[in-house]
Design an enzyme around this catalytic site. Structure first.
Site, mmCIF file in Angstrom:
data_model
loop_
_atom_site.group_PDB
_atom_site.id
_atom_site.type_symbol
_atom_site.label_atom_id
_atom_site.label_comp_id
_atom_site.label_asym_id
_atom_site.label_seq_id
_atom_site.Cartn_x
_atom_site.Cartn_y
_atom_site.Cartn_z
ATOM 1 N N HIS A 147 5.804 9.480 -7.774
ATOM 2 C CA HIS A 147 6.767 10.580 -7.807
ATOM 3 C C HIS A 147 7.724 10.387 -8.968
ATOM 4 C CE1 HIS A 147 9.735 13.547 -6.491
ATOM 5 N NE2 HIS A 147 8.773 14.027 -5.740
ATOM 6 N N ASP A 181 3.451 15.502 -1.018
ATOM 7 C CA ASP A 181 2.358 16.458 -1.211
ATOM 8 C C ASP A 181 1.051 15.943 -0.630
ATOM 9 O OD1 ASP A 181 3.874 18.390 -2.811
ATOM 10 O OD2 ASP A 181 4.046 16.699 -4.162
HETATM 11 N N1 ACO Z 1 -2.702 7.202 -10.141
HETATM 12 C C1 ACO Z 1 -2.927 6.128 -10.947
HETATM 13 N N2 ACO Z 1 -1.994 5.581 -11.741
HETATM 14 C C2 ACO Z 1 -0.780 6.163 -11.754
HETATM 15 C C3 ACO Z 1 -0.476 7.280 -10.947
HETATM 16 C C4 ACO Z 1 -1.484 7.785 -10.113
HETATM 17 N N3 ACO Z 1 -1.241 8.835 -9.332
HETATM 18 N N4 ACO Z 1 0.795 7.640 -11.152
HETATM 19 C C5 ACO Z 1 1.303 6.789 -12.052
HETATM 20 N N5 ACO Z 1 0.348 5.889 -12.416
HETATM 21 C C6 ACO Z 1 0.538 4.741 -13.292
HETATM 22 C C7 ACO Z 1 0.647 5.144 -14.755
HETATM 23 O O1 ACO Z 1 -0.626 5.141 -15.386
HETATM 24 C C8 ACO Z 1 1.565 4.090 -15.287
HETATM 25 O O2 ACO Z 1 0.819 2.888 -15.423
HETATM 26 P P1 ACO Z 1 1.228 1.811 -16.576
HETATM 27 O O3 ACO Z 1 2.631 1.369 -16.245
HETATM 28 O O4 ACO Z 1 0.213 0.751 -16.457
HETATM 29 O O5 ACO Z 1 1.140 2.563 -17.871
HETATM 30 C C9 ACO Z 1 2.559 3.847 -14.149
HETATM 31 O O6 ACO Z 1 1.811 4.177 -12.956
HETATM 32 C C10 ACO Z 1 3.803 4.698 -14.236
HETATM 33 O O7 ACO Z 1 3.374 6.039 -14.403
HETATM 34 P P2 ACO Z 1 4.242 7.196 -15.042
HETATM 35 O O8 ACO Z 1 3.352 8.308 -15.468
HETATM 36 O O9 ACO Z 1 5.176 6.603 -16.052
HETATM 37 O O10 ACO Z 1 5.100 7.660 -13.834
HETATM 38 P P3 ACO Z 1 5.899 8.969 -13.859
HETATM 39 O O11 ACO Z 1 7.129 8.730 -13.069
HETATM 40 O O12 ACO Z 1 6.095 9.468 -15.217
HETATM 41 O O13 ACO Z 1 4.939 10.019 -13.150
HETATM 42 C C11 ACO Z 1 3.890 11.305 -11.540
HETATM 43 C C12 ACO Z 1 5.080 10.409 -11.866
HETATM 44 C C13 ACO Z 1 3.741 12.390 -12.602
HETATM 45 C C14 ACO Z 1 4.177 11.970 -10.220
HETATM 46 C C15 ACO Z 1 2.621 10.458 -11.471
HETATM 47 O O14 ACO Z 1 2.801 9.424 -10.541
HETATM 48 C C16 ACO Z 1 1.376 11.275 -11.160
HETATM 49 O O15 ACO Z 1 0.766 11.824 -12.083
HETATM 50 N N6 ACO Z 1 0.984 11.352 -9.858
HETATM 51 C C17 ACO Z 1 -0.166 12.106 -9.451
HETATM 52 C C18 ACO Z 1 0.150 13.589 -9.413
HETATM 53 C C19 ACO Z 1 1.063 13.988 -8.264
HETATM 54 O O16 ACO Z 1 0.878 13.638 -7.128
HETATM 55 N N7 ACO Z 1 2.073 14.780 -8.628
HETATM 56 C C20 ACO Z 1 3.032 15.337 -7.696
HETATM 57 C C21 ACO Z 1 4.155 14.429 -7.448
HETATM 58 S S1 ACO Z 1 5.509 15.326 -6.869
HETATM 59 C C22 ACO Z 1 6.612 15.350 -8.129
HETATM 60 O O17 ACO Z 1 6.677 14.412 -8.935
HETATM 61 C C23 ACO Z 1 7.554 16.504 -8.248
#
Ligand code: ACO
Length: 431
Positions: free
Chosen positions: A306, A363
């Site tokens: 998130h 979600d």
């Molecule tokens: N699956 C696998 N790896 C993930 C996921 C995931 N769902 N989410 C984050 N990561 C990893 C990234 O690759 C990154 O790895 P690294 O540190 O080795 O490079 C690390 O976790 C941090 O990820 P970020 O993208 O920097 O986290 P951010 O806070 O920017 O993104 C987000 C959050 C967009 C929600 C992300 O976790 C994601 O894409 N989740 C899946 C989609 C989803 O469920 N979205 C709805 C969420 S509700 C909301 O945010 C309003």
């Protein structure tokens, strides 16, 4: 602690006051910046910009905190009552017993749509996206209730809030039925809010759908946990449109359009798409988790992680338990939901997800609960509309009641061409 910040620019110093919220959040009040310095701030996506002061919802993403009007959502979740939450968000405090009863009575009295509105559903092609229909129908509703285009007092406000919160449920159910060729079913005044929605969606003229109390509770929880999330895209849209003094119906219809975007309201749909793909592709949950860990695959485990909640999502914790209750009660045996449960189990034990604090989010659980109770994926975002509606109304009202509020008018840094000359069409090249 400092109460202002200094800005040094072009040989001069300027002082801007710090504003402190009741939870000690701090911001710089730059409202005099442009007048004094000629500068503006640039903040694409508004990640650092407070557009208003608000007394409705407080979030601390690091600590996993979500409060509505100062009350932790965990306390609301102990007595799942979406309507009580709606009233609290809109009017600023818990309703007393008379107010709660009066609001319920207003909801019951307003469940129907004007008969002419039913024909408006027929004007849409059966392939119309439910969110487009929902937004259009909210504006249409406004046409039938134009006496509420301007709101003079709290009682009138309570009446219009009740009409919207009651009728959105009927709009959702009629949208669902119309595009499946099913006869419309009217509300049953004996049923409570969520049971009535399920009745209008799933009953047949010859057979009443009776909602299981575990399902009714879970739906109440989904709605109340989505009821507000401060200045998100759709709520900011409602405030932006409302700032022009556009009426409540028009402002809410705009909020629906903002929520329609896949980056906002579509996350639980993406969870379902992922589960479908895993199922139809014959991939195991173990294999999918490995893919999600491999950066080169560009696969993410949808419904995990998130942007705001960096330790845990307090709403997900609550819905996780609700999902368990619903699955047990309904004896769910659905291949997609079995995959979801396996993904959850694997990710919660996997160091990749645990070390990055990537837990299932709201979600993930709302998606699997909605599917378990029979809501089709194309209606998920409409369910989100029902949940978020009280928050939108509360924000519109807060702005409406604030005599100092102004029309929203952000600025920009112009990066287009300069010193161009107009060329008459006849003198331009043919191409
Ligand atoms: N699956 C696998 N790896 C993930 C996921 C995931 N769902 N989410 C984050 N990561 C990893 C990234 O690759 C990154 O790895 P690294 O540190 O080795 O490079 C690390 O976790 C941090 O990820 P970020 O993208 O920097 O986290 P951010 O806070 O920017 O993104 C987000 C959050 C967009 C929600 C992300 O976790 C994601 O894409 N989740 C899946 C989609 C989803 O469920 N979205 C709805 C969420 S509700 C909301 O945010 C309003």
């Amino acid at each position: 602690m400092a109460d202002s910040v200094e800005l040094h620019y072009d040989g001069k110093s300027y002082s801007y006051p710090l504003v402190t919220g009741t939870e000690n959040e701090r911001g710089i009040d730059i409202s005099r910046l442009r007048a004094e310095t000629g500068l503006i701030t640039l903040d694409p996506g508004y990640g650092n910009t407070g557009a208003c002061k608000s007394a409705i919802t407080y979030i601390d993403g690091e600590k996993g905190i979500l409060h509505y009007r100062g009350i932790p959502i965990e306390q609301f979740a102990e007595h799942p009552d979406f309507i009580e939450v709606a009233w609290t968000l809109i009017f600023g405090r818990l309703p007393d017993q008379n107010e709660r009863a009066r609001f319920s009575a207003r909801l019951t009295a307003n469940a129907h749509l004007h008969e002419a509105m039913k024909h408006a559903f027929d004007a849409f092609p059966v392939s119309a996206p439910p969110m487009a229909v929902t937004s259009a129908m909210i504006n249409t509703l406004g046409c039938f209730h134009s006496e509420f285009y301007s709101l003079a007092d709290e009682m009138q406000f309570e009446e219009v809030a009740a009409r919207l919160i009651s009728k959105i449920r009927t709009i959702a159910a009629f949208t669902y039925r119309r595009f499946r060729g099913m006869p419309y079913i009217y509300a049953d005044s004996k049923l409570r809010y969520c049971a009535n929605l399920l009745h209008m969606m799933f009953s047949m003229p010859y057979e009443q759908h009776v909602a299981d109390p575990a399902v009714e509770d879970a739906l109440n929880l989904i709605f109340l946990l989505h009821a507000d999330h401060e200045q998100n895209c759709s709520t900011s849209t409602v405030r932006m449109v409302g700032s022009s003094k556009a009426n409540l119906f028009a402002s809410i219809a705009s909020g629906v359009c903002a929520l329609w975007g896949p980056l906002h309201g579509g996350a639980n749909v993406e969870v379902m798409d992922m589960l479908e793909n895993i199922h139809s592709g014959g991939i195991t949950a173990e294999k999918y988790v490995e893919l999600a860990k491999n950066k080169e695959s560009h696969v993410r485990l949808m419904g995990f992680g998130h942007r705001v909640y960096k330790n845990y999502d307090p709403r997900a914790r609550i819905l996780q338990k609700a999902a368990q209750r619903v699955f047990k009660k309904l004896k769910v045996n659905d291949p997609l939901l079995n995959i979801a449960r396996k993904l959850e189990e694997l990710a919660l034990q996997d160091d990749y997800f645990v070390s990055r604090k990537l837990y299932p989010n709201v979600d993930f659980y709302s998606g699997i609960i909605l599917r378990a109770i029979g809501i089709p994926t194309d209606m998920f975002t409409v369910m989100f509309v029902i949940g978020r509606l009280p928050g939108w109304i509360a924000h519109w009202k807060e702005q409406h009641d604030d005599a100092t509020s102004k029309i929203a008018r952000p600025r920009q840094i112009y990066t287009g061409p300069v010193n161009q000359q107009y060329v008459p069409a006849k003198d331009r090249p043919v191409g």
